[in-house]
Write an enzyme that holds these catalytic residues in place. Structure first.
Site, mmCIF file in Angstrom:
data_model
loop_
_atom_site.group_PDB
_atom_site.id
_atom_site.type_symbol
_atom_site.label_atom_id
_atom_site.label_comp_id
_atom_site.label_asym_id
_atom_site.label_seq_id
_atom_site.Cartn_x
_atom_site.Cartn_y
_atom_site.Cartn_z
ATOM 1 N N ARG A 1 -15.904 11.322 34.940
ATOM 2 C CA ARG A 1 -16.273 9.962 34.497
ATOM 3 C C ARG A 1 -15.089 9.003 34.582
ATOM 4 O O ARG A 1 -14.028 9.247 34.009
ATOM 5 C CB ARG A 1 -16.806 10.005 33.065
ATOM 6 C CG ARG A 1 -17.313 8.652 32.580
ATOM 7 C CD ARG A 1 -18.111 8.791 31.287
ATOM 8 N NE ARG A 1 -19.210 9.705 31.467
ATOM 9 C CZ ARG A 1 -19.435 10.771 30.688
ATOM 10 N NH1 ARG A 1 -18.663 11.007 29.666
ATOM 11 N NH2 ARG A 1 -20.445 11.573 30.929
ATOM 12 N N CYS B 1 -24.667 7.295 24.194
ATOM 13 C CA CYS B 1 -23.577 7.958 23.460
ATOM 14 C C CYS B 1 -23.266 7.182 22.186
ATOM 15 O O CYS B 1 -23.132 5.953 22.226
ATOM 16 C CB CYS B 1 -22.317 8.014 24.314
ATOM 17 S SG CYS B 1 -22.583 8.752 25.921
ATOM 18 N N CYS C 1 -4.010 8.472 16.049
ATOM 19 C CA CYS C 1 -4.001 8.451 17.526
ATOM 20 C C CYS C 1 -3.348 7.122 17.969
ATOM 21 O O CYS C 1 -3.881 6.051 17.669
ATOM 22 C CB CYS C 1 -5.418 8.561 18.060
ATOM 23 S SG CYS C 1 -6.331 9.942 17.330
ATOM 24 N N CYS D 1 -5.218 4.104 19.580
ATOM 25 C CA CYS D 1 -6.539 3.721 19.086
ATOM 26 C C CYS D 1 -6.523 2.562 18.084
ATOM 27 O O CYS D 1 -5.907 2.648 17.019
ATOM 28 C CB CYS D 1 -7.199 4.935 18.447
ATOM 29 S SG CYS D 1 -8.860 4.565 17.867
ATOM 30 N N CYS E 1 -18.110 17.574 26.804
ATOM 31 C CA CYS E 1 -17.544 16.410 27.480
ATOM 32 C C CYS E 1 -16.109 16.281 26.979
ATOM 33 O O CYS E 1 -15.893 16.021 25.790
ATOM 34 C CB CYS E 1 -18.365 15.170 27.122
ATOM 35 S SG CYS E 1 -17.621 13.624 27.676
ATOM 36 N N CYS F 1 -25.560 11.787 23.493
ATOM 37 C CA CYS F 1 -24.208 12.338 23.342
ATOM 38 C C CYS F 1 -23.611 11.754 22.064
ATOM 39 O O CYS F 1 -23.944 10.637 21.675
ATOM 40 C CB CYS F 1 -23.373 11.937 24.559
ATOM 41 S SG CYS F 1 -21.630 12.345 24.421
ATOM 42 N N CYS G 1 -10.334 4.638 10.468
ATOM 43 C CA CYS G 1 -10.150 6.074 10.675
ATOM 44 C C CYS G 1 -8.793 6.520 10.129
ATOM 45 O O CYS G 1 -7.790 5.834 10.299
ATOM 46 C CB CYS G 1 -10.263 6.404 12.158
ATOM 47 S SG CYS G 1 -10.085 8.167 12.484
HETATM 48 S S1 SF4 Z 1 -9.320 8.160 18.517
HETATM 49 FE FE1 SF4 Z 1 -9.396 6.571 16.913
HETATM 50 S S2 SF4 Z 1 -11.357 6.907 15.917
HETATM 51 FE FE2 SF4 Z 1 -10.915 8.768 17.066
HETATM 52 S S3 SF4 Z 1 -9.857 10.096 15.632
HETATM 53 FE FE3 SF4 Z 1 -8.258 8.959 16.701
HETATM 54 S S4 SF4 Z 1 -7.868 7.172 15.400
HETATM 55 FE FE4 SF4 Z 1 -9.825 8.050 14.746
#
Ligand code: SF4
Length: 403
Positions: free
Chosen positions: A325, A160, A104, A107, A253, A193, A100
Site C-alpha cells: 500500500r 478502515c 510515537c 504522530c 496489515c 479493517c 494518545c
Molecule cells: S501512532 Fe499515534 S495514535 Fe498510534 S499509538 Fe502512537 S501516538 Fe498513539
C-alpha cells in the site's frame, strides 16, 4: 614549446578518450545489470513463490540494486502475482482522535506533543457512518446503507477505522461498541479493517467473530532504530499483537514509515522482519513521513520519490503476494510519480481527504489518476479460502510462465 592550439587538441583527445572509457565501463556494467540481486531474486520469487527464509543481506542486495533495475523487476513480480491494473482503494476514518498516551515521535495524536490537535472521544455508531458519508461523498446525505453501497460503487472496498489508543485493555465498553461498528459495516458488503493499538489474544478472536477482515499494526521501522522513534512500547509487543491477529484468522496489515531519520539499513531491517514472519502480512503499507509541526520529527526532510520506489519494489520482490500500500505521504507525489510506485509493485491506496489527521489526495484527483493510468478498483475479497486458492493459482501460473 607547445602551442596553445596543440595543448587544446591534446586536452580534447584526452576528454574523448575519457568519454570512451566511461561509456565502455557503463556498457560493461550494463551487461552485469541483468544479474543484479533484484533480477535474481525476482526470478526466484516468480518461480518459487513467497518464502520467509530471507537473510538480511539478500534483502539488502535487492534494495541496493540500481533503482531502474529494481523497478523493472518489481514490476515483473507484480505482474506475475497480481492483476497489475487492479488497485485496492481503502477509506480510513479516525473514530477516536488524539489524546494518545504513547510517544510515537511522528504522530500528532500523541498527548505529549503540542500539535494543536483537539482530542475527541470515540464516535458513536451513527457518527461513524455519517462521517464516512462526508469522507467519501463530500457531504452527500443519503441513508447509511445507500451511502456505503455508493462507496463500493465508487471503488472503495475496504473501510478502515483508526483509534488513537495504546491498546484496548480496560476499554470494554468502547471495544464492544467497535465490535458493533465492524458487524454493521461488514454486513453492508465492505471489507472492514481496524487499527486500535495493541490487542489481547481474546480481543483478536472477538474481532474475527464480528467479521473483521484485517487488523493494522505497523512495525514502523527496524528493531534497531525503533527505540529512537517510540519508547512507550516495545518492538516485541508489536510483534505479539501481529501474532494474536494472525492466530485469530484475521488478515495482517503491517508495514512502516520512511523518513524518520533512519538509515537505509533500517529500511532493509523493517522489510526483513516482515518478510521473515511465519506468514507474510496480507497488506504492507509503505508510508512516507508527513512531518507535523509540534512533533519531534517536525524538521525531517521530505522523502524523495526514488526512496519510495526502492522501498516498494523491494517489498514487492520479497513479499510477492502481499498488497503493497502506497500510504501516507502520497499527497506529495504527482500522478507520474505515483505511476512509478504502481509500476514498482504498489497495488493499494487510501482514498479520502484525510489519513486519520494528515491530508490525503483529493477524491476527484484519484479518480482522474485511475482513468489516466488505466487502473481499476480491486473488488473486495471475503472468502479467505477462495482468496488463497486464487493466490496459489496466480503463483502456479507464474511458475509455469517463467519456465
Ligand atoms: S501512532 Fe499515534 S495514535 Fe498510534 S499509538 Fe502512537 S501516538 Fe498513539
Amino acid at each position: 614549446m607547445f602551442s596553445v592550439r596543440s595543448i587544446i587538441a591534446l586536452q580534447l583527445r584526452r576528454s574523448i578518450l575519457l568519454l570512451h572509457s566511461s561509456s565502455f565501463s557503463s556498457s560493461s556494467s550494463a551487461s552485469y545489470s541483468t544479474s543484479s540481486a533484484a533480477a535474481v531474486q525476482a526470478e526466484r520469487a516468480i518461480s518459487e513463490g513467497p518464502r520467509n527464509d530471507w537473510t538480511r543481506d539478500e534483502i539488502k542486495s535487492v534494495y541496493d540494486s540500481p533503482v531502474l533495475d529494481l523497478l523493472f523487476h518489481g514490476a515483473q513480480v507484480h505482474r506475475h502475482a497480481h492483476n497489475f491494473r487492479e488497485v485496492q482503494q481503502c477509506t480510513l476514518l479516525s473514530i477516536k482522535t488524539g489524546g494518545c498516551s504513547e510517544d510515537c515521535s511522528y504522530c500528532p495524536q500523541s498527548s505529549r506533543y503540542d500539535t494543536g490537535l483537539k482530542a475527541q472521544k470515540l464516535m458513536t455508531k451513527d457518527a461513524v457512518l455519517q462521517a464516512a458519508t462526508k469522507f467519501l461523498f463530500l457531504g452527500a446525505s443519503f441513508g447509511h446503507i445507500l451511502i456505503l453501497w455508493q462507496a463500493k460503487e465508487a471503488g472503495s472496498t475496504r473501510f478502515c477505522m483508526g483509534a488513537a489508543w495504546r491498546d484496548t485493555v480496560g476499554r470494554k465498553t468502547n471495544f464492544n461498541q467497535i465490535l458493533e461498528y465492524v458487524k454493521e459495516i461488514r454486513d453492508m458488503g465492505m471489507e472492514v479493517c481496524c487499527t486500535l493499538g495493541m490487542l489481547e489474544k481474546q480481543q483478536a478472536v472477538e474481532l474475527k467473530k464480528a467479521g473483521l477482515t484485517a487488523y493494522n499494526h505497523n512495525l514502523d521501522t527496524s528493531r534497531e532504530y525503533y527505540p529512537n522513534v517510540i519508547t512507550t512500547r516495545t518492538y516485541d509487543e508489536r510483534l505479539e499483537t501481529l501474532e494474536f491477529v494472525r492466530d485469530a484468522g484475521i488478515n495482517v496489515c503491517s508495514g512502516g514509515i520512511i523518513g524518520l531519520g533512519e538509515a537505509e539499513e533500517d529500511r532493509v531491517g523493517l522489510l526483513h522482519t516482515l518478510a521473515t514472519l511465519p506468514s507474510h502480512p496480507e497488506s504492507v503499507p509503505i508510508n512516507a513521513l508527513l512531518a507535523v509541526k509540534g512533533t519531534p520529527l517536525q524538521d525531517q526532510k521530505p522523502v524523495e520519490i526514488w526512496e519510495m520506489v526502492r522501498m516498494i519494489a523491494t517489498a514487492r520482490i520479497v513479499m510477492p503476494k502481499a498488497m503493497v500500500r502506497l500510504s501516507a505521504g502520497r499527497v506529495r507525489f504527482s500522478i507520474p510519480e505515483q505511476a512509478l510506485c504502481f509500476l514498482a509493485g504498489a497495488n493499494s491506496i487510501f482514498t479520502g481527504e484525510k489519513l486519520l489527521t494528515t491530508p490525503n489526495n483529493d477524491f476527484d484527483a484519484d479518480q482522474l489518476m485511475f482513468k489516466v493510468l488505466g487502473l481499476v478498483p480491486k473488488a473486495p475479497s471475503f472468502d479467505d479460502a477462495a482468496a488463497n486458492v486464487h493466490e496459489a493459482e496466480a503463483c502456479e501460473k507464474a511458475a509455469s510462465s517463467s519456465g
